[in-house]
Design a protein around this motif. Structure first.
Motif, PDB file in Angstrom:
ATOM      1  N   VAL A 107       0.833  -1.214   0.000  1.00 52.64           N
ATOM      2  CA  VAL A 107       0.000   0.000   0.000  1.00 52.64           C
ATOM      3  C   VAL A 107       0.869   1.266   0.000  1.00 52.64           C
ATOM      4  O   VAL A 107       0.618   2.207  -0.769  1.00 52.64           O
ATOM      5  N   ASP A 108       1.907   1.303   0.838  1.00 46.17           N
ATOM      6  CA  ASP A 108       2.738   2.517   0.921  1.00 46.17           C
ATOM      7  C   ASP A 108       3.381   2.838  -0.427  1.00 46.17           C
ATOM      8  O   ASP A 108       3.457   3.998  -0.835  1.00 46.17           O
ATOM      9  N   ARG A 109       3.861   1.800  -1.131  1.00 47.24           N
ATOM     10  CA  ARG A 109       4.474   2.042  -2.444  1.00 47.24           C
ATOM     11  C   ARG A 109       3.424   2.546  -3.431  1.00 47.24           C
ATOM     12  O   ARG A 109       3.730   3.343  -4.320  1.00 47.24           O
ATOM     13  N   SER A 110       2.188   2.064  -3.285  1.00 48.25           N
ATOM     14  CA  SER A 110       1.145   2.498  -4.234  1.00 48.25           C
ATOM     15  C   SER A 110       0.816   3.974  -4.058  1.00 48.25           C
ATOM     16  O   SER A 110       0.359   4.640  -4.986  1.00 48.25           O
ATOM     17  N   ILE A 111       1.059   4.471  -2.844  1.00 47.98           N
ATOM     18  CA  ILE A 111       0.756   5.887  -2.583  1.00 47.98           C
ATOM     19  C   ILE A 111       1.803   6.788  -3.251  1.00 47.98           C
ATOM     20  O   ILE A 111       1.471   7.857  -3.767  1.00 47.98           O
ATOM     21  N   THR A 112       3.041   6.309  -3.313  1.00 45.65           N
ATOM     22  CA  THR A 112       4.075   7.139  -3.961  1.00 45.65           C
ATOM     23  C   THR A 112       4.212   6.855  -5.456  1.00 45.65           C
ATOM     24  O   THR A 112       4.676   7.698  -6.206  1.00 45.65           O
ATOM     25  N   ASN A 113       3.797   5.659  -5.907  1.00 47.12           N
ATOM     26  CA  ASN A 113       4.001   5.305  -7.317  1.00 47.12           C
ATOM     27  C   ASN A 113       2.844   4.454  -7.838  1.00 47.12           C
ATOM     28  O   ASN A 113       2.990   3.252  -8.053  1.00 47.12           O
ATOM     29  N   PRO A 114       1.668   5.075  -8.076  1.00 42.86           N
ATOM     30  CA  PRO A 114       0.484   4.266  -8.424  1.00 42.86           C
ATOM     31  C   PRO A 114       0.541   3.592  -9.805  1.00 42.86           C
ATOM     32  O   PRO A 114      -0.098   2.558 -10.007  1.00 42.86           O
ATOM     33  N   GLU A 115       1.303   4.166 -10.741  1.00 39.76           N
ATOM     34  CA  GLU A 115       1.208   3.675 -12.133  1.00 39.76           C
ATOM     35  C   GLU A 115       1.539   2.190 -12.284  1.00 39.76           C
ATOM     36  O   GLU A 115       0.854   1.462 -12.997  1.00 39.76           O
ATOM     37  N   ILE A 116       2.589   1.748 -11.611  1.00 41.05           N
ATOM     38  CA  ILE A 116       3.003   0.350 -11.755  1.00 41.05           C
ATOM     39  C   ILE A 116       1.926  -0.597 -11.206  1.00 41.05           C
ATOM     40  O   ILE A 116       1.806  -1.747 -11.636  1.00 41.05           O
ATOM     41  N   PHE A 117       1.087  -0.084 -10.308  1.00 41.35           N
ATOM     42  CA  PHE A 117      -0.007  -0.903  -9.753  1.00 41.35           C
ATOM     43  C   PHE A 117      -1.079  -1.126 -10.808  1.00 41.35           C
ATOM     44  O   PHE A 117      -1.687  -2.194 -10.878  1.00 41.35           O
ATOM     45  N   VAL A 118      -1.290  -0.091 -11.651  1.00 42.45           N
ATOM     46  CA  VAL A 118      -2.260  -0.252 -12.744  1.00 42.45           C
ATOM     47  C   VAL A 118      -1.703  -1.248 -13.756  1.00 42.45           C
ATOM     48  O   VAL A 118      -2.395  -2.145 -14.231  1.00 42.45           O
TER      49      VAL A 118
ATOM     50  N   THR B  55       0.735  -3.727 -13.523  1.00 45.99           N
ATOM     51  CA  THR B  55       0.800  -5.152 -13.145  1.00 45.99           C
ATOM     52  C   THR B  55      -0.560  -5.683 -12.689  1.00 45.99           C
ATOM     53  O   THR B  55      -1.016  -6.726 -13.158  1.00 45.99           O
ATOM     54  N   ASN B  56      -1.196  -4.951 -11.782  1.00 47.06           N
ATOM     55  CA  ASN B  56      -2.384  -5.531 -11.135  1.00 47.06           C
ATOM     56  C   ASN B  56      -3.609  -5.539 -12.048  1.00 47.06           C
ATOM     57  O   ASN B  56      -4.413  -6.467 -11.974  1.00 47.06           O
ATOM     58  N   VAL B  57      -3.724  -4.517 -12.896  1.00 44.96           N
ATOM     59  CA  VAL B  57      -4.906  -4.474 -13.774  1.00 44.96           C
ATOM     60  C   VAL B  57      -4.553  -5.050 -15.156  1.00 44.96           C
ATOM     61  O   VAL B  57      -5.122  -6.062 -15.575  1.00 44.96           O
ATOM     62  N   GLU B  58      -3.591  -4.423 -15.833  1.00 50.05           N
ATOM     63  CA  GLU B  58      -3.258  -4.901 -17.195  1.00 50.05           C
ATOM     64  C   GLU B  58      -2.716  -6.324 -17.161  1.00 50.05           C
ATOM     65  O   GLU B  58      -3.011  -7.136 -18.043  1.00 50.05           O
ATOM     66  N   GLY B  59      -1.919  -6.626 -16.146  1.00 51.15           N
ATOM     67  CA  GLY B  59      -1.359  -7.985 -16.029  1.00 51.15           C
ATOM     68  C   GLY B  59      -2.463  -9.017 -15.858  1.00 51.15           C
ATOM     69  O   GLY B  59      -2.431 -10.083 -16.476  1.00 51.15           O
ATOM     70  N   THR B  60      -3.451  -8.693 -15.038  1.00 49.59           N
ATOM     71  CA  THR B  60      -4.575  -9.624 -14.821  1.00 49.59           C
ATOM     72  C   THR B  60      -5.351  -9.830 -16.121  1.00 49.59           C
ATOM     73  O   THR B  60      -5.686 -10.959 -16.488  1.00 49.59           O
ATOM     74  N   VAL B  61      -5.607  -8.726 -16.834  1.00 49.60           N
ATOM     75  CA  VAL B  61      -6.370  -8.852 -18.086  1.00 49.60           C
ATOM     76  C   VAL B  61      -5.568  -9.695 -19.091  1.00 49.60           C
ATOM     77  O   VAL B  61      -6.125 -10.552 -19.792  1.00 49.60           O
ATOM     78  N   ASN B  62      -4.261  -9.497 -19.110  1.00 43.97           N
ATOM     79  CA  ASN B  62      -3.440 -10.302 -20.024  1.00 43.97           C
ATOM     80  C   ASN B  62      -3.494 -11.785 -19.656  1.00 43.97           C
ATOM     81  O   ASN B  62      -3.621 -12.648 -20.534  1.00 43.97           O
ATOM     82  N   MET B  63      -3.428 -12.085 -18.364  1.00 40.09           N
ATOM     83  CA  MET B  63      -3.507 -13.490 -17.935  1.00 40.09           C
ATOM     84  C   MET B  63      -4.860 -14.095 -18.338  1.00 40.09           C
ATOM     85  O   MET B  63      -4.922 -15.226 -18.822  1.00 40.09           O
ATOM     86  N   LEU B  64      -5.926 -13.320 -18.144  1.00 38.38           N
ATOM     87  CA  LEU B  64      -7.265 -13.804 -18.503  1.00 38.38           C
ATOM     88  C   LEU B  64      -7.357 -14.086 -20.003  1.00 38.38           C
ATOM     89  O   LEU B  64      -7.865 -15.129 -20.429  1.00 38.38           O
ATOM     90  N   GLN B  65      -6.848 -13.147 -20.784  1.00 35.30           N
ATOM     91  CA  GLN B  65      -6.911 -13.295 -22.247  1.00 35.30           C
ATOM     92  C   GLN B  65      -6.124 -14.510 -22.714  1.00 35.30           C
ATOM     93  O   GLN B  65      -6.591 -15.278 -23.539  1.00 35.30           O
ATOM     94  N   CYS B  66      -4.921 -14.662 -22.193  1.00 39.93           N
ATOM     95  CA  CYS B  66      -4.068 -15.784 -22.622  1.00 39.93           C
ATOM     96  C   CYS B  66      -4.718 -17.114 -22.235  1.00 39.93           C
ATOM     97  O   CYS B  66      -4.735 -18.063 -23.024  1.00 39.93           O
ATOM     98  N   ALA B  67      -5.273 -17.162 -21.003  1.00 40.70           N
ATOM     99  CA  ALA B  67      -5.917 -18.404 -20.557  1.00 40.70           C
ATOM    100  C   ALA B  67      -7.149 -18.688 -21.415  1.00 40.70           C
ATOM    101  O   ALA B  67      -7.402 -19.829 -21.815  1.00 40.70           O
ATOM    102  N   LYS B  68      -7.891 -17.643 -21.728  1.00 37.02           N
ATOM    103  CA  LYS B  68      -9.124 -17.817 -22.506  1.00 37.02           C
ATOM    104  C   LYS B  68      -8.802 -18.360 -23.903  1.00 37.02           C
ATOM    105  O   LYS B  68      -9.450 -19.298 -24.389  1.00 37.02           O
ATOM    106  N   VAL B  69      -7.804 -17.777 -24.537  1.00 36.24           N
ATOM    107  CA  VAL B  69      -7.410 -18.248 -25.878  1.00 36.24           C
ATOM    108  C   VAL B  69      -6.980 -19.708 -25.802  1.00 36.24           C
ATOM    109  O   VAL B  69      -7.402 -20.549 -26.597  1.00 36.24           O
ATOM    110  N   ALA B  70      -6.153 -20.032 -24.815  1.00 36.38           N
ATOM    111  CA  ALA B  70      -5.608 -21.398 -24.719  1.00 36.38           C
ATOM    112  C   ALA B  70      -6.691 -22.425 -24.401  1.00 36.38           C
ATOM    113  O   ALA B  70      -6.622 -23.565 -24.850  1.00 36.38           O
TER     114      ALA B  70
END
Ligand code: NAD
Ligand code: DAU
Length: 355
Positions: free
Chosen positions: A88-99, A101-116
């Protein structure tokens, strides 16, 4: 043999999960995909690194090509997505990387799993499942009474919890839109071996041993609901095996403690077992975390009723086990707190005023 693609398996909970699963089952294969950020540590996996049912791939969950290749080369049954920026503390100083990995990374994992896994329109290979490891923080903060239930509306406050909530909505959207086989687990604060010492328990432990100030944010009366990490691993295993598709499961053991209680318990343990010169005089109440959630508390009735989950390690036993583990694994502790960690610590805590 079932093959699990575990992301973030070199982090705190991920590594505990990999070890838990390989020790518990003979018919489980694990592919651990981790980018090895500051929080990823292959030392955590020393006990299983030569296990023929375990393999490691260094990759970013946002990388479509790398993740698709893993699906193409392996017959994956389950995805367990732990990989995240988690502090949480890192997200307060640097939110972009949270978007990222946590959002785009999840969507990428979902897409790859769905295709496979797709075998027809909204139809998937028999028995597969995608499990998103989420957090109680997506529900926001409680008042003095009540608990988070699966039906509690999401109300995240920090950039970290907002990114986790956004990821949860994408996972839900894949379930709702494509009938994609998903589950989401939302667990409370974990503690146990291999936790990176940016988090409260190992940080206070390290500082106490080093005779450094013990930074308590604000009045220290914020409440977290602590669960021994192995009980979280057990819950994830049970949800993969028996969770109803599309469902969310809260995970927690009714172990609510104010932060100041945790800090004092650690001091007491070190005083009794290691160094009698440490004491409560080392506590420094410092500038509070911005937007600090006051209380978390999980209602775990659903996972108990539906899957028979229950926590096996009570806090009094778990905390001693954990602190002893850190003492017995001095080399691990020294390695993670050397180098970049010191710089992080100085940056994070130099700006904090004593209250
Ligand atoms: P952690 O920070 O210890 O580990 C995260 C792991 O993910 C690291 O190994 C890191 O290298 C890896 N990672 C980060 N970005 C990546 C990327 N882009 N691609 C691939 N790997 C990447 O985190 P943790 O405390 O073990 O938490 C694991 C998961 O559990 C997270 O999703 C977190 O939100 C969730 N969670 C944590 C807790 C807790 O108390 N720690 C409680 C509930 C839920
Ligand atoms: O609730 C689950 C969440 O628990 C997970 O989703 C997160 O990934 C995980 O990091 C954890 O978040 P918290 O913010 O609750 O954990 P942290 O260990 O950072 O802080 C615990 C409490 O202690 C919190 O109220 C802030 C306080 N704290 C923390 C640190 C690092 C201090 O008072 N001093 C400190 O130095």
């Amino acid at each position: 043999m079932k093959t699990y693609l575990v992301t973030g398996g070199a982090g705190f909970i991920g590594s505990n999960f990999v070890i838990y699963m390989l020790n518990k089952y003979d018919d489980v294969k694990i592919i651990n995909v981790d980018k090895l950020t500051y929080a990823g540590n292959l030392e955590n996996l020393k006990s299983v690194e030569n296990n023929p049912r375990y393999s490691f791939v260094q990759a970013d969950i946002c990388d479509r090509e790398a993740i698709s290749k893993i699906f193409a080369e392996n017959d994956i049954d389950y995805v367990v997505n732990f990989a995240a920026e988690s502090h949480v503390d890192r997200s307060i100083t640097n939110p972009e990387i949270f978007v990222k990995t946590n959002v785009e990374g999840t969507v990428n994992m979902l897409q790859c799993a769905k295709v496979a896994w797709t075998i027809g329109d909204d139809q998937y290979k028999e028995g597969v499942k995608y499990l998103q490891v989420s957090t109680d923080e997506v529900y926001g903060s409680l008042g003095e009474t009540g608990y988070f239930m699966e039906t509690t509306p999401l109300d995240p406050h920090s950039p970290y919890s907002s990114s986790k909530a956004a990821a949860d909505f994408f996972v839900k959207a894949f379930g709702d839109t494509y009938k994609f086989p998903i589950n989401i687990t939302r667990c409370s604060n974990n503690y146990g071996p291999f936790q990176f010492p940016e988090k409260l328990i190992p940080l206070i432990m390290n500082n106490t041993l080093q005779h450094k100030d013990l930074p308590v944010y604000g009045d220290g009366m914020q409440i977290r609901d602590w669960l021994y990490v192995e009980d979280h691993c057990k819950a994830i295993d049970m949800v993969i095996r028996g969770g109803r598709l599309g469902e969310v499961y809260n995970v927690g053991g009714h172990n609510e403690k104010p932060n100041i209680f945790i800090v004092k318990s650690i001091i007491e343990y070190i005083k009794e077992n290691v160094d009698e010169t440490v004491g409560e005089h080392m506590i420094k109440h410092v500038t509070d975390r911005k937007g600090h959630d006051r209380r978390y508390g999980i209602d775990p009735q659903k996972i108990k009723d539906e899957l028979g989950w229950y926590p096996e390690t009570c806090f009094e036993v778990g905390i001693k086990k954990t602190l002893k583990w850190y003492l017995d694994n001095k080399e691990w502790f020294e390695n993670v707190t050397s180098g970049a960690y010191q710089k992080y610590y100085d940056n994070m805590y130099s700006g904090k005023q004593e209250l």
